[in-house]
Design a protein around this motif. Structure first.
Motif: not given
Length: 159
Positions: A39-50, A128-137
């Protein structure tokens, strides 16, 4: 980007070295679990398709990364390799590991419920396509959770 959770002085030195090479580094002194790091990593992703997620306890050949990314660029929303345990030692733990990976494949196939996605047990590394990055429980099997969530969202997959 590297997310490190816990570790000693040697971990901090390695992270400083990576940061000096221009690699984004996120360090958490306390180990809060894989979901928290993800969750911390995906919260810091900026740009890119995957995005390619690689756990720290695996060794990935560069060709594997290329194949995963080409699957996503080719239209898949998530791409996992099929993990094949090292059976060269042929001992008890090697057999147990093989059975556990096979059981995970069966579980993922069940979760997919006939959605036509290929099951995989590759949560140790995936694109994973960036559009599918979501926080997970906090879940027991985070990679199967991510895989199933992408399927529920109508995503496609490759192995």
């Amino acid at each position: 980007m590297v997310v490190a959770a816990g570790g000693g002085a040697d971990t901090v030195e390695v992270l400083r070295s990576l940061a000096s090479q221009g690699i984004s580094v996120l360090f958490e002194r306390e180990r809060l679990g894989k979901a928290a790091a993800y969750n911390r990593a995906i919260g810091s992703v900026r740009g890119g398709d995957a995005v390619v997620i690689v756990n720290s306890d695996v060794v990935v050949e560069p060709e594997t990364i290329d194949l995963l990314l080409s699957s996503v660029e080719g239209g898949c929303d998530i791409s996992f390799p099929r993990i094949v345990p090292d059976r060269s030692r042929g001992g008890f733990w090697s057999r147990v590991s093989s059975v556990l990976w096979d059981l995970q494949d069966v579980r993922i196939r069940t979760l997919m419920g006939g959605k036509g996605m290929v099951p995989s047990s590759g949560g140790e590394v995936f694109a994973i396509r960036s559009g599918h990055l979501r926080p997970i429980p906090e879940v027991i099997n985070d990679d199967a959770y991510i895989f199933a969530r992408v399927a529920r969202e109508g995503g496609t997959c490759a192995t």
